[in-house]
Design a protein around this motif. Structure first.
Motif, PDB file in Angstrom:
ATOM      1  N   HIS A 253       5.583  24.725  20.457  1.00 28.29           N
ATOM      2  CA  HIS A 253       5.172  25.594  19.355  1.00 28.29           C
ATOM      3  C   HIS A 253       4.461  24.781  18.274  1.00 28.29           C
ATOM      4  CE1 HIS A 253       7.524  28.904  21.024  1.00 28.29           C
ATOM      5  NE2 HIS A 253       8.538  28.065  21.165  1.00 28.29           N
ATOM      6  N   PRO A 276       5.298  27.392   8.426  1.00 24.97           N
ATOM      7  CA  PRO A 276       5.191  28.143   9.690  1.00 24.97           C
ATOM      8  C   PRO A 276       4.453  29.473   9.543  1.00 24.97           C
ATOM      9  CG  PRO A 276       7.459  28.109   8.879  1.00 24.97           C
ATOM     10  CD  PRO A 276       6.705  27.121   8.062  1.00 24.97           C
ATOM     11  N   ASP A 277       4.495  30.080   8.359  1.00 20.32           N
ATOM     12  CA  ASP A 277       3.768  31.328   8.152  1.00 20.32           C
ATOM     13  C   ASP A 277       2.262  31.124   8.295  1.00 20.32           C
ATOM     14  OD1 ASP A 277       6.155  32.578   7.687  1.00 20.32           O
ATOM     15  OD2 ASP A 277       5.972  32.563   5.500  1.00 20.32           O
ATOM     16  N   ARG A 280       1.099  30.800  12.362  1.00 18.59           N
ATOM     17  CA  ARG A 280       1.414  31.844  13.336  1.00 18.59           C
ATOM     18  C   ARG A 280       0.241  32.156  14.250  1.00 18.59           C
ATOM     19  NH1 ARG A 280       4.499  36.132   9.278  1.00 18.59           N
ATOM     20  NH2 ARG A 280       6.464  34.974   9.068  1.00 18.59           N
ATOM     21  N   HIS A 281      -0.966  32.028  13.739  1.00 17.94           N
ATOM     22  CA  HIS A 281      -2.159  32.358  14.527  1.00 17.94           C
ATOM     23  C   HIS A 281      -2.646  31.197  15.379  1.00 17.94           C
ATOM     24  CE1 HIS A 281      -3.625  30.279  10.988  1.00 17.94           C
ATOM     25  NE2 HIS A 281      -4.717  29.978  11.669  1.00 17.94           N
TER      26      HIS A 281
END
Length: 297
Positions: A253, A276-277, A280-281
């Motif tokens: 990830h 992390p926001d 996400r893409h």
């Protein structure tokens, strides 16, 4: 009215305006979608679809900036834009990203929303001051003044040298090799004495709450980051907003995206996005280039 074919022809422009305005991939995509919803409901003929669509996405983005202001004020640590991550030489995506480096987006963040809108529309997309005045429902003379002020502000804060792409790639690759090899001395040789590193964790993951300054401090900070315990860490060579950069994946990830600005063969600025926001893409790449130092045998 504006049909789907016409809208798709202008989609990249719309995303480009919204992304430069907001510094967020997710928000830019939302603005593009909202623009389509509004434009698809228009029942009268539109003589200038590009101008109409640019006007719509700009005003939607200005509204979003107003609502986001309070959130930015409460942000934990340095704020950095969401990165556009592509494989090196990824065709159209890189073409879109070349004029939107993280360094430029950070400078745009210091402009007022109106200044940002005028700068993006005029300097990046080539709309005239008369067209922009119509889009923003302001006088042309006023918009022209705003545009000149924004341009002066940006020019004073952009990197002074336009380093060739091949030099950026070479220096970035050499620095990455030094980091992965744990060669602190070589890292410091490739860093400018007054280098600054920003890391954006948004208060959600570990990151420096203040910029790190100076070659030795930055080198040791990065070395410490790379030796933290991680589950199957992999480092991938990518382009970040049209600049050579890296993507660190952990357990498959996205964990960290980073890129550097380079002048005279040395790294002057490093920007590290870990929130992390904001990742996400980002899609993990298929094959890693290397592991970090502690995982090499």
């Amino acid at each position: 009215m504006i049909d789907a074919t016409t809208f798709e022809r202008h989609r990249r422009m719309l995303f480009g305006i919204a992304y430069r305005m907001l510094g967020s991939v997710a928000d830019a995509e939302d603005m593009v979608q909202d623009t389509w919803l509004r434009s698809s409901q228009v029942t009268t003929p539109v003589d200038n679809p590009a101008g109409y669509l640019a006007r719509t996405v700009t005003n939607l983005s200005l509204n979003r900036l107003t609502s986001a202001a309070a959130t930015r004020e409460r942000y934990v640590g340095p704020w950095l834009p969401e990165p556009l991550v592509t494989q090196p030489d990824a065709g159209e995506e890189v073409e879109l990203a070349e004029s939107v480096s993280l360094a430029l987006l950070v400078v745009l963040e210091t402009l007022s929303p109106l200044e940002r809108a005028v700068f993006v529309l005029k300097e990046v997309f080539g709309f005239s001051f008369r067209e922009i005045a119509g889009m923003l429902e302001r006088g042309e003379a006023s918009v022209r003044q705003v545009g000149h002020r924004a341009r002066s502000h940006v020019q004073a804060r952009r990197p002074r040298y336009d380093t060739p792409a091949e030099v950026r790639r070479r220096v970035t690759d050499e620095f990455l090799a030094a980091c992965l090899g744990g060669d602190l001395n070589r890292m410091m040789e490739l860093l400018a004495p007054d280098v600054t590193a920003w890391s954006d964790g948004g208060g959600k993951v570990k990151a420096a709450l203040r910029p790190q300054q100076g070659a030795e401090k930055v080198a040791r900070f990065l070395a410490a980051v790379l030796t933290q315990p991680m589950d199957d860490p992999r480092v991938h060579t990518v382009d970040v907003n049209g600049r050579p950069g890296l993507l660190l994946t952990v357990a498959g990830h996205p964990d960290t995206v980073a890129c550097a600005e380079i002048e005279d063969g040395r790294i002057t600025e490093i920007r590290i996005i870990r929130n992390p926001d904001k990742l996400r893409h980002v899609l993990p790449t298929g094959r890693p280039d290397a592991r970090r130092p502690s995982d090499q045998s």
